[in-house]
Design a protein around this motif. Structure first.
Motif, PDB file in Angstrom:
ATOM      1  N   GLU A   1       8.788   0.782  -6.579  1.00 13.39           N
ATOM      2  CA  GLU A   1       8.122   0.274  -5.388  1.00 13.39           C
ATOM      3  C   GLU A   1       7.158  -0.867  -5.717  1.00 13.39           C
TER       4      GLU A   1
ATOM      5  N   GLN B   1       6.311  -2.469   4.779  1.00 12.45           N
ATOM      6  CA  GLN B   1       6.852  -1.218   4.227  1.00 12.45           C
ATOM      7  C   GLN B   1       8.378  -1.202   4.305  1.00 12.45           C
TER       8      GLN B   1
ATOM      9  N   ASP C   1       2.172  -4.329   8.778  1.00 14.55           N
ATOM     10  CA  ASP C   1       2.298  -3.297   7.743  1.00 14.55           C
ATOM     11  C   ASP C   1       3.640  -2.587   7.826  1.00 14.55           C
ATOM     12  N   THR C   2       4.104  -2.352   9.030  1.00 16.26           N
ATOM     13  CA  THR C   2       5.402  -1.696   9.195  1.00 16.26           C
ATOM     14  C   THR C   2       6.527  -2.550   8.615  1.00 16.26           C
TER      15      THR C   2
ATOM     16  N   GLN D   1       7.351  -4.525  -4.246  1.00 15.58           N
ATOM     17  CA  GLN D   1       6.203  -5.143  -3.593  1.00 15.58           C
ATOM     18  C   GLN D   1       5.970  -6.552  -4.118  1.00 15.58           C
TER      19      GLN D   1
END
Length: 301
Positions: A225, A211, A207-208, A229
């Motif tokens: 964003e 992001q 997840d890091t 994504q």
């Protein structure tokens, strides 16, 4: 072509000399030279035929697996033909000694054919090794010079990126508006490593890292964003596809290498058997003074 025994031929003279060695090296070297020459001729023809079956365009020509099988079968034919001819010549030229029975003479003739095959195989192996090393010595500097020239022409600061299959993927992921400054090399390398790691881990993306990629792409391209994504997800899917294609290509190359090695070993063993048989046959024809019609004095006088 008819093979028969010469009606008026005198029996082969037997040499009764205990000081002379059993191994007749001149006959062995003569047979090895003939076997090597026949192999070279047949392999040259095989190369021409093989090139005619391949194509630089996808979907045309013979498949890689089919080509490997055809090349292996041709190698078997070359080994058997050359070894049989060289073994026959060795057995025919070998001088028989007087202390040998018919059975012992056959064994010695076949053994001479086998030694001939070993000599020819070792010589061919040394020539192939020397040729491969020479080709590598010539190709390596050429490839290095070409890569350097291409990197200079493209203005690339990192020449290795020209050979990186994920370089284009990173370009598309970090692509910004026209006229914008290119992304820093550190950022490009980091994004490439994250995508490659996610692809190798069967789609597992931390997840890091996700992001970070989304924030980097959004800031770099000036998009929302959500759009960033979507671009990251598309890049990740393409990275997985590249990884899958690389694994499939490696597995295909491994299977073809195994098949080629097996066919090469089988052809060498068949060549050894053919050389032994040819040596025995040549020695038998030598002792019986056998004449091959159409070959012996084929010019008619």
């Amino acid at each position: 072509m008819v093979v028969h025994k010469a009606p008026l031929a005198a029996p082969a003279a037997l040499i009764d000399d205990d000081s002379r060695p059993y191994v007749d090296w001149p006959a062995i070297f003569a047979g090895a030279a003939i076997a090597a020459a026949i192999s070279f001729v047949l392999l040259t023809f095989g190369s021409a035929i093989g090139l005619s079956l391949t194509s630089a365009y996808e979907g045309e020509g013979m498949s890689l697996v089919g080509f490997a099988i055809a090349a292996g079968l041709w190698m078997v034919w070359v080994q058997v033909s050359a070894s049989l001819a060289g073994g026959y010549l060795t057995g025919r030229l070998r001088r028989r000694q007087g202390d040998a029975t018919e059975y012992e003479s056959d064994i010695r003739d076949g053994s001479h054919g086998l030694v001939m095959w070993a000599v020819a195989t070792l010589v061919a192996g040394l020539i192939a090794y020397a040729g491969a090393m020479g080709a590598a010595a010539v190709v390596a500097p050429t490839v290095g010079a070409a890569a350097t020239a291409a990197g200079a022409a493209a203005g690339a600061s990192d020449e290795s990126s020209l050979l990186d299959p994920t370089a284009l993927l990173v370009d598309r992921t970090l692509r910004a508006a026209p006229g914008a400054e290119p992304a820093a090399e550190g950022t490009r390398a980091e994004v490439g490593r994250i995508l490659a790691s996610a692809a190798m881990e069967d789609g597992a993306l931390d997840d890091t890292d996700r992001q970070y990629l989304v924030a980097t792409v959004a800031g770099r391209a000036g998009i929302s964003e959500a759009d960033a994504q979507a671009r990251v997800d598309q890049a990740l899917a393409q990275a997985r596809e590249i990884e899958a294609q690389a694994r499939a290509a490696a597995d295909r190359a491994r299977r073809i290498a195994v098949m080629a090695a097996f066919l090469t070993g089988a052809s060498l063993l068949l060549g050894a058997a053919a050389a032994y048989f040819g040596g025995t046959l040549g020695g038998n024809h030598r002792d019986k003074q056998t004449v091959v019609t159409g070959w012996y004095k084929a010019w008619g006088f």
